[in-house]
Scaffold this active site. Structure first.
Site, short mmCIF file in Angstrom:
data_model
loop_
_atom_site.label_atom_id
_atom_site.label_comp_id
_atom_site.label_asym_id
_atom_site.label_seq_id
_atom_site.Cartn_x
_atom_site.Cartn_y
_atom_site.Cartn_z
CG HIS A 143 0.66 13.61 8.45
ND1 HIS A 143 1.23 12.37 8.57
CD2 HIS A 143 0.39 13.76 7.12
CE1 HIS A 143 1.30 11.79 7.40
NE2 HIS A 143 0.82 12.61 6.49
CB CYS A 151 2.44 14.42 4.02
SG CYS A 151 0.84 14.90 3.32
#
Length: 437
Positions: A143, A151
């Protein structure tokens, strides 16, 4: 245009049942930048050709590969990862802050145009291998912004470009793109250095997939056989004996080089992070050269940002990034031999496009054919420079390695309530969707 509209509508519908918000902008429809289109054309690629993505934690880089007119993948571009969390090694359980390692498939259903971190796509963790080994976790994304809890945070501008490349590939008919996540580039040097790491058996298994791709420049088929990844097989049986022989030959050559490096005195070490890392192009890694507090690190970060440009976004634990990686010498049992010291880990920020590998068929010679690449119509500025511009310089961020952050045991987003298998990912379930991804 009808297909594009249908694809966008399907992606929005899949997310609508999982979130209270609705898509409020068209950021997910941004076109591929003109410079990238120019680069693509110079390499004989079309914007709707299939893609493949590789991620390397230690180097903090993401590669986008694209299939050319010869039917094989070639490196399109390399993007810096602003932030990933945890250590080198696979994700084991929900809340361990580990970013995943392995082979995954990302379908249109896993693309999120309404991410809290600008744009995102789900890696597809856990896959069949992860579930076989009882690994748990959810909402493991690639992201925007620069904050991570398992992430890969790319910054807003970088994820916008990667997202656009994936969107156009789906528009061209690709049903899912392969996402390969590695601890580092699978070179003999890195393998020799990591020979006593507890994860070395798993990493050697990942290298089998690396070798398949390096040899064929084709997306390797992936199965789970006997608790291991199996590549280039169907029902755990090799599909193409020629490819199998070529992969074995490459692996043996690398093993010989690993043995030579060890004989020459290559030390065995573990690369240890305070909490993950980030690419040095963002200026955060230079902080370990100074002795300032974490509060100063935050202040320096704020001072270095352009008030009119928020592309970097929130940075998670900059003091952990400031500590930098440490190389810990270990014995044959992986036990530390001495106190770890901060050590810069060399990275190749812009790897040259690899030479074309031999086509894996018996009717084609095994020598790598030369692939002519036209010169772009205009000089291409490196992505790092395009993205950062004058936003950052070498900032005096710093701080001694901090004590383990209690955030490692912080509450985690709710489970989505659905398993995700490579190539068969379901739409976002209605049981809940984290606002953190």
């Amino acid at each position: 245009m009808v297909r594009r509209a249908a694809l966008v509508a399907a992606m929005a519908l899949a997310l609508a049942a999982c979130q209270e918000r609705t898509v409020s902008s068209n950021k997910h429809l941004q076109p591929i930048p003109p410079q990238t289109l120019t680069l693509m054309a110079s390499k004989g690629m079309d914007q709707d050709d299939p893609i493949l993505v590789r991620v390397f934690k230690m180097e903090s880089e993401l590669e986008v590969w694209k299939k050319g007119r010869d039917g094989r993948y070639a490196l399109l571009d390399t993007y810096p990862i602003c932030r990933w969390s945890g250590q080198l090694g696979p994700k084991m359980r929900e809340g361990d802050r580990q970013a995943p390692e392995g082979f995954y498939a990302v379908s249109p259903a896993l693309m999120n145009p309404n991410s809290s971190f600008y744009l995102s796509f789900n890696t597809g963790f856990p896959n069949a291998y992860d579930r076989t080994h009882g690994r748990t976790g959810s909402h493991l994304m690639v992201h925007g912004s620069c904050t991570s809890r398992g992430c890969f945070a790319m910054t807003d501008e970088a994820i916008a470009e990667v997202y656009a490349l994936a969107r156009e590939a789906f528009e061209g008919g690709q049903r899912a793109f392969q996402f390969q996540s590695y601890p580092f580039r699978m070179t003999p040097e890195n393998l020799a250095q990591s020979r006593y790491d507890p994860n070395i058996a798993f990493w050697r298994n990942l290298k089998e997939g690396w070798d398949h791709f390096e040899v064929t420049r084709l997306e390797p088929s992936v199965e789970v056989c006997g608790g291991r990844y199996s590549f280039g097989t169907q029902n755990c049986t090799p599909v193409d004996p020629t490819v199998t022989a070529m992969v074995r030959q490459r692996a043996q050559a690398d093993e010989i080089e690993v043995a030579r490096l060890i004989e020459a005195g290559k030390p065995a070490v573990r690369v240890v992070y305070e909490d993950g890392g980030g690419h040095p192009s963002f200026g955060l890694a230079t902080a370990r050269q100074t002795d300032v507090s974490s509060a100063t690190a935050f202040a320096a970060l704020d001072a270095g940002r352009n008030r009119n440009d928020d592309r970097l976004g929130v940075v998670s634990r900059p003091e952990a990034l400031a500590a930098g990686p440490r190389l810990v010498p270990v014995d044959s049992r992986g036990r530390p031999l001495e106190e770890a010291t901060p050590t810069a880990v060399a990275v190749q920020t812009r790897p040259a496009a690899p030479a074309a590998a031999p086509v894996a068929t018996a009717s084609v010679p095994t020598s790598a054919p030369a692939t002519a690449a036209a010169t772009p119509a205009e000089p291409r500025e490196p992505f790092y420079a395009r993205m950062l511009g004058g936003l950052f310089s070498t900032l005096p961020l710093g701080g001694a390695p901090a004590a383990r952050d209690p955030a490692t045991t912080a509450p985690v987003p709710p489970q989505r309530g659905a398993s995700v298998a490579p190539g068969t990912q379901p739409l976002w379930p209605s049981s809940g969707y984290s606002s953190l991804d």
